[in-house]
Design an enzyme around this catalytic site. Sequence first.
Site, PDB file in Angstrom:
ATOM      1  N   ASN A 126      11.457 -11.529  41.237  1.00  0.00           N
ATOM      2  CA  ASN A 126      12.814 -11.950  40.898  1.00  0.00           C
ATOM      3  C   ASN A 126      13.546 -12.359  42.161  1.00  0.00           C
ATOM      4  OD1 ASN A 126      12.644 -11.485  38.117  1.00  0.00           O
ATOM      5  ND2 ASN A 126      12.851  -9.286  38.479  1.00  0.00           N
ATOM      6  N   THR A 127      14.826 -12.668  42.006  1.00  0.00           N
ATOM      7  CA  THR A 127      15.641 -13.096  43.149  1.00  0.00           C
ATOM      8  C   THR A 127      15.496 -12.130  44.333  1.00  0.00           C
ATOM      9  OG1 THR A 127      17.214 -13.820  41.497  1.00  0.00           O
ATOM     10  CG2 THR A 127      17.949 -13.851  43.768  1.00  0.00           C
ATOM     11  N   GLN A 128      15.160 -12.680  45.479  1.00  0.00           N
ATOM     12  CA  GLN A 128      15.029 -11.853  46.683  1.00  0.00           C
ATOM     13  C   GLN A 128      16.180 -12.084  47.652  1.00  0.00           C
ATOM     14  OE1 GLN A 128      11.992  -9.794  47.166  1.00  0.00           O
ATOM     15  NE2 GLN A 128      12.235 -10.220  44.984  1.00  0.00           N
ATOM     16  N   GLN A 129      16.842 -13.210  47.495  1.00  0.00           N
ATOM     17  CA  GLN A 129      17.956 -13.537  48.383  1.00  0.00           C
ATOM     18  C   GLN A 129      18.800 -14.622  47.724  1.00  0.00           C
ATOM     19  OE1 GLN A 129      16.287 -15.347  51.890  1.00  0.00           O
ATOM     20  NE2 GLN A 129      14.874 -16.567  50.681  1.00  0.00           N
TER      21      GLN A 129
ATOM     22  N   TRP B 155      23.303 -11.928  42.403  1.00  0.00           N
ATOM     23  CA  TRP B 155      23.574 -11.630  43.809  1.00  0.00           C
ATOM     24  C   TRP B 155      25.043 -11.921  44.169  1.00  0.00           C
ATOM     25  CZ3 TRP B 155      18.742 -10.125  45.806  1.00  0.00           C
ATOM     26  CH2 TRP B 155      18.820  -9.519  47.077  1.00  0.00           C
TER      27      TRP B 155
END
Lengths: 275, 279
Positions: free
Chosen positions: B43-46, B152
């Site tokens: 999934n989204t890491q950054q 995020w």
Amino acid sequence: MKSTNIYLTSIGTGYDLSNSVFSPDGRNFQVEYAMKAVENGGTSIGIKCKDGIVLACEKIINSKLLVPGKNKRIQTVDRHLGVVYSGLLPDGRHFVNRCREESQSFKSIFKIPIPVPNLLDRIGLYVQNYTCYNSVRPFGIVGIIGGIDDNGSHLYMVEPSGSFWGYSGAATGKGRQIAKSELEKLKFDDLNIKDAIKQAARIISLAHEDNKDKDYELEISWCSKEFTNGKHEFIPIELLEEAKKFAEEDEGDEDEDEEEGEGEGEGEGEDTEMN
Amino acid sequence: MNHDPYYWGRPSDEVYGQYNYNIANAKNVEQHNQNNSNFPKMNTQQPIITGTSVISSKFKNGIIIAADNVGSYGSLMRFNNIERLIKVGSQTIVGISGDISDLQYIQRILDELEIQQEVYDNDGGDFLIAPNVHEYLSRVMYNRRSNMNPLWNSIIVAGFDSEKKPFLRYVDLLGVTYHASTIATGFGSHLAIPLLRNLIPENKDYINVNEEQAKKVIEDSMRVLFYRDARSGEVYSYAVIRLNEETGKIEFEFNKKTKVEDQKWRFAKDIRGYGSTQH
């Protein structure tokens, strides 16, 4: 049930008992009976004018204990879309919910509000499906859908068969005959929305003539680029009062002109609890 | 230990035999067998395109909130027209910093929420107020982080509560929430909070502050942020929501394209370090 000769071709033949079965002369009786349910409901109308649309309905008050001004009959589907219907109320609620689901689903895919004709393509298909299966019955309502999109204002009427037509003025329910003949007199090309509201109040009040023993509440909503910023909303209370006054005064005038003035007799059937 | 990047950290097949996904009763066994990939789901890491700080403060009879219009791609000023303050209902504003695509997603779900709560028949019921919006967002954020797939963002929800008192509350990508009379996200929590706390030292003190004072400190903070936060921009939006005590009505003021005023850059010549060639 009414005298058999009216339904000569349906009663006893068996073709009216089941959905999705044609009679030998090519009719689907369940759909026609659904239309009968609508014909007993309180009158609903829609007017399309050059700068928007107006929806109105005659909400029959079944009990004095109902809270005035609540239990709204006209509903909003999306910001720019309104629906009013005549017939079986729960069917109408379900119809509106489906309209909402369709417009949400359209928006989740295309990220823009659903154009009115697109909604009707979808909802017409949905309503039509309820004429195709034995396990279901058709919708007992006629829905009037109005709204504004990028291509201007739109007004449509959906029938239990699933067919839908675009209208300048639409009427359904018990007083539809009177309402239709009044709508036909309007000049839609140069009718502005504020006049349309007054006309709507007048037409509903005329359509109520045949059903005078029951109280009713007038509901009017509008959707206009100029006044509501393209949103579907109930009209402000001042406008509603003004429209009611207009309708009342007009009624007074007409009583003087013609004493007997009766519309087509449509309302003689048994009193049902539908509205 | 297998040192191939795709299998890093896995026991090597030569020693232990092939990895058996059924051992842990993993849900994704089918998936692994089907596409024949041993690479785990990711999934989204950054964040990718980001928005910097949002700053906000209560005052006696309202709240003020501001955010600039920049969308950064790393250190590149990729966009300068991103509106990061979202109006929800008639008296709530949501300020969002962090990933811009997640911001746009949040914007959509808030729009859906607004339609469901305010546009559909509301037969005299309650309308959306800031605590509702905050609770909803905090549930969304916490749910996403619990699925190891966070949105995020750091979010500030500003408006009024059911008693018509100013409401200001924070929620972030971890689902953490807190309330304060002055809240800032990102760099603002280092640079703007000290200025805001000069005006409002403790939470209860906001009642001694009027709109002009709060507005001035917000303007000062936006200027300081423009000086010192390299991801910030010169043009910002700010919103004021105030309770008109005479009429009892809530007034909403949304100002866009505001510029940072009174810039004085003389201090810049004294900056040392940070790649500066001055000695």
